[in-house]
Design an enzyme around this catalytic site. Sequence first.
Site, PDB file in Angstrom:
ATOM      1  N   CYS A  54      42.649  27.586  42.304  1.00  0.00           N
ATOM      2  CA  CYS A  54      41.667  28.667  42.166  1.00  0.00           C
ATOM      3  C   CYS A  54      41.496  29.414  43.481  1.00  0.00           C
ATOM      4  O   CYS A  54      41.218  30.613  43.488  1.00  0.00           O
ATOM      5  CB  CYS A  54      40.338  28.120  41.651  1.00  0.00           C
ATOM      6  SG  CYS A  54      39.596  26.848  42.688  1.00  0.00           S
ATOM      7  N   HIS A  87      34.628  25.589  43.730  1.00  0.00           N
ATOM      8  CA  HIS A  87      35.493  26.411  42.885  1.00  0.00           C
ATOM      9  C   HIS A  87      35.460  27.838  43.396  1.00  0.00           C
ATOM     10  O   HIS A  87      34.420  28.338  43.836  1.00  0.00           O
ATOM     11  CB  HIS A  87      35.003  26.345  41.432  1.00  0.00           C
ATOM     12  CG  HIS A  87      35.821  27.169  40.482  1.00  0.00           C
ATOM     13  ND1 HIS A  87      37.165  26.936  40.277  1.00  0.00           N
ATOM     14  CD2 HIS A  87      35.492  28.229  39.687  1.00  0.00           C
ATOM     15  CE1 HIS A  87      37.620  27.812  39.389  1.00  0.00           C
ATOM     16  NE2 HIS A  87      36.636  28.601  39.023  1.00  0.00           N
TER      17      HIS A  87
END
Length: 849
Positions: free
Chosen positions: A268, A799
């Site tokens: 990510c 994230h």
Amino acid sequence: MAEQQVSWLDQNEKLLPLLEKPHLKGEEWYVIDHRWLKQWKDYIGANDVPGGQETNYPGTINNENIIDKTLDPLPDYGHFVLHNISENVNYSYVPKEVWTTLKNVYGYHQMHPIKREVVEMGDSQTPTIELHLIHVRLTRIEDRNNLDIAKDKYYSCKVTIDTVCQDTIKLFDCKGVKNYRIWSKYKKWTLLKGKYSLDQVGLKDGEILYLETTKSSSFDCQKQPDILAFQNGTEEEPMDYCEDQEMDNYDEMSVVSPCGLSNMGNTCFMNSALQCLVSVGTLTHYFVSNKWKQDLNKSNPLGMRGEVAKAYADLVKEMHSSAKQMHSVLPRQFKIAVSRFAPQFSGWAQHDSQELLAFLLDGLHEDLNRIKDKPYVETREADGRPEDKVARDSWKDYTKRNDSVVVDTFHGQLKSTLVCPKCSHVSVTFDPFCYLSLPLPQIRNRCITIILLGKSPISEPTELHVKVEKQGRILNLCESVAQAANDRLPKDSKERINHENLIVVEVHSGHISKIYNPGDAVSMIMDKDYIRVFELAAVERGVPRDKYKLIGVYERVPAANSYHKSFKTVGNPFVLAVPIEINYDTLLDMILVRMKRYIKHSDKIEKFEEVNKLNGESEDASEPFALRLVNMYGNAQVAEMTLKTPLKQNENVQYVALDWESDENRKFFLDPHEERYVKKEDAPANLRVKDLQLNDCLELFTSEEKLSESDPWYCPKCKKHQQATKKLDLWSLPDILVVHLKRFSYCRWWRDKIDSLVYFPTKDLNLKKYVLDPSIDEEDAIYDLLAVSNHFGGMGGGHYTAFSRRGTKWVNLDDSCVSRIAEESVVNRSAYVLFYERRNPKKRTLHCN
């Protein structure tokens, strides 16, 4: 090997140096819980802490918090490790020699160690510990419509495709095979060549591989097998042999169409950086229209043979094409190229989006540098000449060696002023920059959330928000806690708290991490820490500090599925003060009184013996628990406690565990809601820390600072190194201004993330007052936000996502998921890297040699 055979001093002298040894190919290293390793270092006196203290004894090695319990351990590999955790935050590595000694001395809670091998990564063959294996699913091409029979396998990234083929043949007991090959499929079929290793083909985590076999001696390599021509009656997309598709009619505004990027396994961070870069329309047009080919510089020794530029161009064109079909893209080939030249990004660990972005911009610049033969250029200083002339000359010198689309788009110029504190010599130079790394100003006050446990054993824990000075002491925190608690009580209440009777404790995952002293700095408490403040009981009031000691108390129950008999902590530990001279019965009574808030029928009983009577048991029934002396974490027994066991008088803090004979006994005696406390509420407005403005960060970036002793400047007039004062200023700005907010702080003892909200404008960012170049008009210093790379979570994982402005609309790009987002939601406390676009870009020609 018994513990007494390897003293803590021997461990310090023999094992610590081994932790610093370099990684060598083929070596075995072991993964160990970072908190355990830190506690061990405290115990052996490695962290400026006196060695050999029982309270720092680390106990049995326990990797429970870092292993993935959803997967069974593998032989010669051990447990799988969780994704989204970080080295030196959640886990650390130790070499085989250290692991063997530690295991023999302290024992190991699990059955399987976490063993990892050092492999060489990338073209530079950098030795790297391979933390995660690559997960693939194997099946035969004829079984592609029945994936339930696919087999899960885990491989090192250095295993070849040929080895995977042979394993698949054995797994499915294929007979009479004379030749074989294997395919992967992500929207199209891709043939994987047997000589390549798994890291070279860039597999997605969990990817399905299809084995094709033949009883003939060879395949027709230019055609797909007939069996692949149709799937469920639908013609498959043909193989892509990387034929160039010219797109000279590319419309620059078509970049408005967003396209998701599939997560290949903790990628990510890469997806976030790529989405921000793709948002730059001029750069995307440059690649999609194939103008980059005329600038390709394969011979640049500082470049990557043009491979990073080619991989990025292919990815951008695929995203451009897939966006029209509402598909996401798997950035396989791009990750392969990056991993080859930057091995730190290989594998499947989480990384930093800004670090990837910095590497990519530098790599694209060198791969596309139009200067083939770089001349030697000396750094120019002002030496009294007009600054604008020096700045122009410095930029000309820079572009004699650096001329690329990255320079055209992203590079600006800084003015650096150094003043010698001894001779007052002033040095002024002008240097290029590709992005601005802005520090976040230190706010004077901070708000800390704590859980207060009053002296009354029947009062419930209460959550309080208190404001303290960032540079204050724990004593000041106690004063603020007492004031906040007393403000809730009548002025004549007998329950008012004296701050001198408060003890501040950090609890992590049910374990006491630290008991703070009044003189400790408040800055030692991180925002994410779980802080509990205990009020000493009434019997301790008025007792001089040197007449009592602190006792940390744990509750423990037998551990289930443990390799050997052991106890695990449950609930939350607490702290009480006891006289220095105390016997077993008195200590037990004080512990039981303190636990009244959790005991069922607490209004009817004083001791557990009375509960036995209520349960129909005799008075002399055996106790359902035992007291034991334990270490600070409560995970290792130091000694048994009996009626004759005296507490050590020379230790200020000791820890005991109340060990229940069974979890059922504990549930009978204790309230199952023992963790409850007053409902969480947001901090009131008057306690909230003031949010920052982007201008605050710019002001700090351009402020004067004194160089540290470890980073002095060589004064050409004094002919020696000096701690000069340094000031940076913006001289000229690029069309695309990249701003990196330095949210991650590092020091010797900890790493942490600064979660302060920084307000940044989405439109009309005016930088005129920061730009010194007199030729820059105000209209040339107006910027609008183009994209944001966000990081959600803390240091131990998190994230990354991206926000991107496409046309007049904003989209949220979360890996393969693409959705609309309101413009007012773009400004958030997770913003990490900002992309600003000059409203009136300079007319720079993206020329070719």
